[in-house]
Design an enzyme around this catalytic site. Sequence first.
Site, mmCIF file in Angstrom:
data_model
loop_
_atom_site.group_PDB
_atom_site.id
_atom_site.type_symbol
_atom_site.label_atom_id
_atom_site.label_comp_id
_atom_site.label_asym_id
_atom_site.label_seq_id
_atom_site.Cartn_x
_atom_site.Cartn_y
_atom_site.Cartn_z
ATOM 1 N N LYS A 123 0.848 -1.193 0.000
ATOM 2 C CA LYS A 123 0.000 0.000 0.000
ATOM 3 C C LYS A 123 0.884 1.244 0.000
ATOM 4 O O LYS A 123 1.882 1.305 0.732
ATOM 5 C CB LYS A 123 -0.918 -0.017 1.236
ATOM 6 C CG LYS A 123 -1.994 1.066 1.243
ATOM 7 C CD LYS A 123 -2.922 0.907 2.456
ATOM 8 C CE LYS A 123 -4.045 1.943 2.491
ATOM 9 N NZ LYS A 123 -4.911 1.813 3.684
ATOM 10 N N SER B 191 -9.911 1.878 2.603
ATOM 11 C CA SER B 191 -9.006 2.614 1.755
ATOM 12 C C SER B 191 -7.955 1.775 1.033
ATOM 13 O O SER B 191 -7.372 2.228 0.058
ATOM 14 C CB SER B 191 -8.284 3.670 2.592
ATOM 15 O OG SER B 191 -7.415 3.033 3.531
ATOM 16 N N SER C 228 -10.193 -0.446 6.814
ATOM 17 C CA SER C 228 -9.573 -0.265 5.502
ATOM 18 C C SER C 228 -8.884 -1.503 4.927
ATOM 19 O O SER C 228 -8.460 -1.488 3.776
ATOM 20 C CB SER C 228 -8.568 0.884 5.541
ATOM 21 O OG SER C 228 -9.238 2.123 5.478
#
Lengths: 484, 104, 486
Positions: free
Chosen positions: A83, A158, A182
């Site tokens: 990420k 997210s 997330s």
Amino acid sequence: MSVAKPAAFGDATAIAALVASGDRTAAAVVDDHLARIAEHEGDVHAFNLVMADDARSAAAAVDEAIAAGETPGRLAGVPVAIKDNMCTRGVPTTCSSKILEGWEPPYTATVVDRLVAEGAIPVGKTNLDEFAMGSSTENSAFGATKNPYDLDKVPGGSSGGSAAAVAAGFAPASLGSDTGGSIRQPASLCGVVGVKPTYGAVSRYGLIAFGSSLDQIGPFTTTVGDAALLYEVIAGDDPLDSTASPQPALPVSSKLDAGVDGLRVGIITEMAGDVIEGISGDVLARLRAAADALAAAGAVVDEVSVPSTVYGLPAYYMVAPAEASSNLARFDGVRYGLRADGTNTAAMNMASRTAGFGPEVKRRIMLGTYALSAGYRDAFYGKAQQIRTKITEDFDSAYENFDVLLSPASPSTAFALGDKTADPLTMYLNDVCTIPSNLSGHPAMSVPFGVGDDGLPIGVQVLAPMLGEVVMFQVAAELERAGA
Amino acid sequence: MAEPDSQPALSRDEVAHVAKLALLDLTEEEIDLFTVQLGSVIETAHDMNNLDLEGVQPTHHPLGLTNVVREDVVRPSIDRAEVLSQAPDVEDDRFKVPPALGED
Amino acid sequence: MYTTVDRGPDVHEPSIPDEWELVVGLEVHVELSTNTKLFCGCANAFGAEPNTNVCPTCLGLPGSLPVMNGAAIESAMRLGRALNCTVSPSIMARKNYTYPDMPKDFQTSQYDQPTNHDGWLDTPEGVRINIERAHIEEDTGKSTHVGGDGRISSAQYSLIDYNRAGVPLLEIVSCPDIRTADEAKAYVSELRGIVLALGVSDAKMEEGSMRVDANVSVRPRGSDELRTRCEIKNINSISSVGRAIAHEANRHIDLYETGERPIQETRHWDEEAGRTRPGRSKENDEDYRYFPEPDLTPLVPTAAELEAIDASLPELPGAQRAALAEAAGIEPTEASLIVERGDAGFALDAIAAGGDGARVVVHLNNNLAGGVGKLTAELFAGLVNMETAGELSSTQTKEVLAEMVETGGTAADIAAAKGFEAMGTGELDGMLDELIANHPDEWARFAGDDEGESKKMAGFFTGQIMKATKGQADGKVVAQLLNSRK
């Protein structure tokens, strides 16, 4: 259209075994994945950056080390996607924000170091909602990520890029971060396994902070076994993170085959349709099916009330923005990142922040600044921190009678792009089932358990006591075996 | 129970003041929008008052650790060139910024 | 090594009209001299090349995290206990405000749960100043303002060096108990002495490792009201503490006496101009939005730790002054300079070795300001004994002492080498006879009733004898001889 990963593409455990035994080279594995990325990334947009050259040289180095007789790492030759809110030295790390576009950190996050030390090969930095603020990955400054199962749908967020990368077969494993859901919510929407470990189980050093007392890094994989493997590699104390648990990584792989006979499983009443509104029928049906499957495997299933979880959402939307407003103050155009013109320092700071942050980030900074400001701090931030204690106490009393708890991970299957962007509050409701574990710090994970009425994946959330990851994985493995 | 059409949870002036604190230069439209949007979040935050929190300690650290400290031993700093290479503006090995008190 | 003690000249310190009283509280920042910074392993060192003692944590880079320096906490607790504070479980908090030399745009500090609170300090004059709190926080980097006349107000741009960012500080906040500029100076000086005795900081105001901000207000004497205060920053010596406070107080008094009133604000002391000036308007309109630092754990000292700290505290200046005063038979305030210079132990040793206390104190105060060098307490006592026995004149003693500091030799050897013989009274008697014979008029004036004339002539005769003996005669002995013949 679906570009979901073909079943035969190989999971992390299998790849590591083949590479370690010399039956397959890391170079070949990486090439296969880069080819798949080349083919479908244009549709999915899982990545902010594909590290093709770096990945090829890292793969060559792994192959050389194995040829030289060195002990292969536990993740030898396994492509991983990271990420893009985790620092990678010399590799752009953006948080999907214009304010950090092009920033090359001079250091690497602990979790990335640990993956690489075990032979894993970072293949790219994945897209996210800007600074991890969002539930659809539409809040990225660099464009939305699409759900590999349906390119018109969101992947959740997210960590949507990391979930989509695994779902699309771009990498068998990825890392996400989970502040209010997330990891678990996009895992549910993308049909992959996603784990939020106990707060402190995994070092946050090098994770660009959103809500410091809530943030936790965890893996996405296609199997529970792979998730356990990744967890064991990245977890454990870190002298660079004061809030890290002093324990070594828990042996979560040890009980994957133990079954659930006699385990006590509690369905959280508030999230089973009666109290918290807006959880869709097909999601609730899959939750019931999961409970039935566990019961069939010998678990004792019942419902249990965790009453204060209904206050999770308002508490979260005070605490997380409050911490974020402070964490994001440093983006001021002085030392790194975007600078806009200003005739004095304060004007430059303000111009840079105004130009660099997207609307959702501004919204949360505003909310958090308000929650901490003179006259409101006790009523908002202060109360929210007390509610965390309440939620923790409620969970802990539930765990006096249950080994694990069960709930939906997301209130719905993947929704259409643009569907919920107009009203922030509607978007925030996506995290209603996941937020309580962030507030309390308890571990939780999403395990794929079938599909909804629209044919899209649905995940079931398994929750466990503090540092109770072993039993959490044990139950998740049973759900995986029970299948859809 | 709130009176119908009672005061909004957040005033426009408050939003403008908070924007200044947060170092954000919002347009008039953004201030209008945030007044409504943030107001609705704050509205739901008032739900927290339904819970009796008398005497409940706040949670600041989920794990409840204390006294995590390190030894006072010097570790290598990082390369200055690498740090400064990321800065928007540099002079004499230092970070350069506009004057503290230039015209607004 | 000795550090000079800057009590400063009291020139330019305006007096306060009798009908007004000062109400002053001081905030003193002390940089703790740990090896490393508060939250990272970067060196805590003054004067390094710009931006060389930096890392992701002290630069506040995204993703970095702080880890508390255990030694800084210990120093803070030691200083707290030395200031008679209660040491309590504490938490770090974020103080949110933006400034370019503060890398995270918040300062990690302490707020409602500081490590040290509710202590006091007694000045050498015996005035007790209560201490509200002494909390741990991090320092900022350093901005250099370039262009214009070098002042912040006219600079064209600023350059920032983050070497100092993250250096541990203890901020000691006094209660508004200080009533005069002298008390303020005495408080700062005493605090500095305690800090030096503990060895937790070098406390150099000129290098900024000790910094003083003063909250100043005035009120009519006899009233107990608290009027509007101004915070004075940028005070960089102990003498400036007195001047800045006196100037600011007079500014307030002038305002009140002309029917105006001061506004609460931050002001900066301008050393050259000798006045305070208003600060940036921003400094007066802050909302720090304090909240507990989520990246650091609470600090909970154990009873055993606190006992160990108390047991390890050295003798502090107040106790040193008392001990020396007792041993030397002087007032405690007369021992201040020696204690401030760190010579109290040396003085006590010299007295214990037989040296006359009063002489030991006089020499340390007046003739050993540059340090004791190779002189030991025993050798020093030997010298003082020769002096008090009349074997050396005070001029000779001074000369021998200087050489002892250089070489570490004994007083007897050095005096012999210099030909400083003890000059017997008989020898001086003979000389005096001759002088009286040669200067009968002068002698008559000496012996006469005019006191002024007598004094003048005493000087004449003493001078003649000193000339004849090349300064080897003891002035006191000569005076005794003269008076005995009167």
